[in-house]
Enzyme design. Structure first.
Site, short mmCIF file in Angstrom:
data_model
loop_
_atom_site.label_atom_id
_atom_site.label_comp_id
_atom_site.label_asym_id
_atom_site.label_seq_id
_atom_site.Cartn_x
_atom_site.Cartn_y
_atom_site.Cartn_z
N GLN A 10 0.84 -1.20 0.00
CA GLN A 10 0.00 0.00 0.00
C GLN A 10 0.87 1.25 0.00
O GLN A 10 1.90 1.31 0.68
CB GLN A 10 -0.90 -0.02 1.24
N SER A 86 4.54 -6.02 2.93
CA SER A 86 3.23 -5.94 3.56
C SER A 86 2.17 -6.57 2.66
O SER A 86 2.19 -7.77 2.42
CB SER A 86 2.90 -4.47 3.90
N LEU A 87 1.25 -5.78 2.13
CA LEU A 87 0.25 -6.29 1.19
C LEU A 87 0.88 -7.07 0.05
O LEU A 87 0.34 -8.07 -0.42
CB LEU A 87 -0.56 -5.11 0.63
N ARG A 111 -9.03 -8.23 4.08
CA ARG A 111 -7.95 -7.63 4.88
C ARG A 111 -8.05 -6.11 4.85
O ARG A 111 -7.97 -5.44 5.87
CB ARG A 111 -6.59 -8.07 4.33
N HIS A 196 0.33 -2.52 11.09
CA HIS A 196 1.49 -3.22 11.66
C HIS A 196 1.78 -2.74 13.09
O HIS A 196 2.93 -2.53 13.47
CB HIS A 196 2.73 -3.04 10.77
N GLN A 245 1.61 -10.83 10.53
CA GLN A 245 2.04 -9.62 9.83
C GLN A 245 1.14 -8.43 10.10
O GLN A 245 1.56 -7.28 10.05
CB GLN A 245 2.10 -9.90 8.32
#
Length: 283
Positions: A10, A86-87, A111, A196, A245
């Site tokens: 993102q 991440s994503l 998510r 996070h 995560q």
């Protein structure tokens, strides 16, 4: 020579993303629209920045753009290992054959929605801290948490770039302390929640349910995980690390070092928007 592919997360989105891929072959995008139940492509191609930066929209948009670009490479896309920020880790698992596109799209959509809803329920903030500090970012966050509000390191991107995440007052205080410790810049990020960080904990159960509702296979090539910077080759491990995560920091600095140490002759290619990850890897 080995091929390593990196997938952004993102923040890499932009209006018009994927339009060239759609023009060449719209089938992948139309299927995604059908799966998601709304026209994601309309937002990607002609929506405003405000529309596109909503987490529940951003995440499926970035995922779709990345995987469509990967498969547009055709037979030349032959990864020996993959990783995503991440994503982007979800994109990595899909292209590694661990989960099909329909299931991955559903998970990514869920998510993004969970993270967006938690950001509304408990507003937070994130900020990028740039430069070499005279105090550790961990110590800075601990002090700010005591003085103002919870804040933690969220993305260890490089030795000179760390993203922090948490309650608004805590993030603001950590930025002040980072400047006192020699930070070149402290940049608030335009996000809808404290990703996070422990503030995302209420979203964990929903994400676990979404992951367990789909069929997973062991990835065909190793996927280097964000949480522990270790190669993953088992589906059960993948799902557990993807849950972790959500609240754990992205260990991109360790991950980058592992990649260049274990695969010194590899060619690293970033798939998706921009070249942030390969830039971090060079540094």
């Amino acid at each position: 020579m080995k091929q390593a592919y990196l997938f952004p997360g993102q923040g890499s989105q932009f209006t018009g993303m994927g339009q060239n891929l759609f023009d060449a072959d719209p089938s992948y995008f139309r299927r995604a629209d059908e799966l998601l139940g709304f026209s994601l492509t309309d937002i990607m191609f002609s929506g405003t920045d405000e529309d596109l930066k909503q987490t529940k929209v951003t995440q499926p948009a970035v995922f779709l753009h990345s995987v469509a670009q990967a498969f547009a490479l055709g037979d030349s896309f032959q990864p020996d290992l993959v990783a995503g920020h991440s994503l982007g880790e979800f994109s990595a698992y899909h292209v590694a054959g661990a989960i099909d596109v329909a299931a991955a799209a559903r998970i990514v959509r869920r998510r993004g929605t969970l993270m967006y809803e938690q950001g509304v329920a408990r507003p937070g903030a994130m900020a990028a801290i740039l430069g070499v500090l005279t105090a550790s970012i961990d110590d800075i966050c601990q002090r700010a948490s005591v003085e103002r509000g919870l804040v933690v390191p969220a993305n260890y991107n490089s030795d000179e770039q760390v993203v922090i995440s948490g309650e608004v007052a805590g993030v603001e205080r950590a930025m002040e302390l980072a400047k006192e410790a020699g930070a070149k810049r402290c940049l608030p990020l335009p996000v809808s929640g404290a990703f996070h960080s422990p503030l995302m904990e209420p979203a964990v159960a929903g994400l676990r349910d979404a992951l367990q509702a789909e069929v997973w296979s062991d990835p065909r090539v190793p996927v280097v995980a964000n949480v522990n910077a270790a190669p993953v080759t088992a589906a059960s491990v993948a799902c557990e690390l993807l849950v972790q995560q959500l609240t754990a920091p992205v260990q991109w600095t360790h991950l980058s070092r592992l990649l260049v140490q274990q695969y010194p002759e590899a060619t690293f290619v970033e798939i998706g928007s921009g070249a942030v990850l390969t830039g971090l890897l060079r540094r």
